[in-house]
Design a protein around this motif. Sequence first.
Motif, mmCIF file in Angstrom:
data_model
loop_
_atom_site.group_PDB
_atom_site.id
_atom_site.type_symbol
_atom_site.label_atom_id
_atom_site.label_comp_id
_atom_site.label_asym_id
_atom_site.label_seq_id
_atom_site.Cartn_x
_atom_site.Cartn_y
_atom_site.Cartn_z
ATOM 1 N N LYS A 270 0.824 -1.203 0.000
ATOM 2 C CA LYS A 270 0.000 0.000 0.000
ATOM 3 C C LYS A 270 0.863 1.260 0.000
ATOM 4 O O LYS A 270 0.588 2.216 -0.738
ATOM 5 N N TYR B 192 -5.759 -5.318 -7.309
ATOM 6 C CA TYR B 192 -5.703 -3.862 -7.362
ATOM 7 C C TYR B 192 -6.664 -3.321 -8.417
ATOM 8 O O TYR B 192 -7.357 -2.323 -8.181
ATOM 9 N N THR C 274 -0.990 -0.677 -10.396
ATOM 10 C CA THR C 274 -1.352 -2.101 -10.438
ATOM 11 C C THR C 274 -0.097 -2.959 -10.367
ATOM 12 O O THR C 274 -0.017 -3.934 -9.597
ATOM 13 N N ASN D 213 1.566 -2.888 -6.988
ATOM 14 C CA ASN D 213 0.921 -3.768 -6.009
ATOM 15 C C ASN D 213 1.465 -5.190 -6.127
ATOM 16 O O ASN D 213 1.665 -5.886 -5.117
#
Length: 556
Positions: free
Chosen positions: A56, A423, A513, A516
């Motif tokens: 995060k 994500y 994306t 993540n």
Amino acid sequence: MSPRDGRRRGWRLAIASAAVAVAGILLPVASTASSAAPSPDANPTACAHRVNNTAKKLVDCVNQHDLWAHMVKFQQIADANPGADGHPSRNSGEPGYKASADYVARVMREAGYKVQLQEYKFHYVSFVGTPVMREDSPTPQSFQVGTDFNPAKVGGSATAQVQPAGGTIVPAPPTPSSASGCQASDFAGFVPGNIALIQRGTCTFAQKVANAEAAGASAAVIFNEGNPGRTSVFSGSLAGNETIPVLFTTYAAGAQLFGQYTPGSGPVLTIDVNVIDDPNRSDWNVIADSRGGDPNNVLVIDAHLDAIYGAGMLDNASGSATILDIAQQLKNTNTRNKLRFIWFGGEELGLLGSQYYVDTLPADELAKIKFDLDADVTATPNYVAGVLDPKDGVTLFGRTPGTPMPPSTWAPSAIGRDYGIDYLDSIGKNHILFSADGTDAFMFQQAGVPASGVLTGQDCCKLASDVALFGGVEGNFEGNIPSTDGGCVDNPFRWCDNLSNNDPAVLTWMSKTFANMVGHMAYDTQVFNSTHSGGGHVKKEAGRPDLAAAEGGLTR
């Protein structure tokens, strides 16, 4: 993305999207595809100093400003380093590629990574200047490269009469049936030194050219057959041992020349194609290792750095910028697994850099690589949100099942894959599963290394099923939208894969994306275990999408 996957290539002139200046940085206008806004970026000053030890935190620090600054730099490098054709270039084997590699290496060293440039050799071929096809008589005119004709990479010049090969059928029949130039007898009575005019048809282009060369032709013009779907300019594959210049033209251009021919007297053409052919050109992979992390558990994070036919901003400055920003955001972080960022060269020429890296890596070092994540095209205006999967992924062009990969890679690859899907789900976006064909992840999966990655599409054509999932329009993924002319990326003599061919909003949420995926795999213990095989899981909803008809490469 490399032509290894045999995708279709359009050849008509494309027009890149308009651009506007925002806050002193060149930004393209909004794409036709809707883009859900990602969560606000974290404070840049805080990100520069904080430890991004969770996915995060990393995702929050990946931001449009930094991503686009790298894109601007890659465009500046291309502009400052024209290729042999005189246009901005970051193609492998050219100064713009080496300058790109040096820029990446400098940024990574400044961020504290241990960097090396891995040199390898390859066979470099490039046009010099702009190829010429000109009719001198009876109707003086110049044909437009990329629109009327497309040259093969065989150098040579000729000014001579055009003489058609036997078997030519004009007007064309409803279905492909022309055997023009397929037999030596089709050149009976051919005058040595003339330019052979040959119709596309039932045998290979290489066979046609070989027969023309044996008859003494000074050049060969192969025009499209004229059946439905076979009228526009195209490009064909040859054997590689041809000695005369070969041009591929539209049906209209060929039929015009054919109509001007009378026995013993034909239109006079000038053909001029200049080519550099260097069988031992240098190219480089940029390899940057994190200072920390378990050296027996390596996560490779890669993108290809090379372009094809110009600046290569979508393919693949976008993916290169994605991993460069992620690397900078991790500079203060000591991850569980060692990170190895690689910018590969020669991807567009057939995965040359990644193949060299995998093939020359000692077996014990290859065994330390437990996962690969690949970012290949991340800023497509008329996008799809693709996530790589070796089990259920289909090819981007054709939507047929991908090249079979070792089953041992399926389950562990799904772990990294699902972090990308998670994500996308979180920002309200659908996804589609693509194979690694045509990407550098292909070489790792073939070697048994689990791999995933992201891809937003290029060239043509986005399908109705894609529009249902992602919005936008059918046809080109990029370039002239809406259109089906093939886009900017893989079409020579258009030189339009520039900054304006990228959507910064797509670049940002797709980079997040990918971040993540990186942020989770950097701490993974399921796959990254030196004593146990990876487990992995497969999401129930991750089935194979509907398939579309495939179209093969052009050999005849």
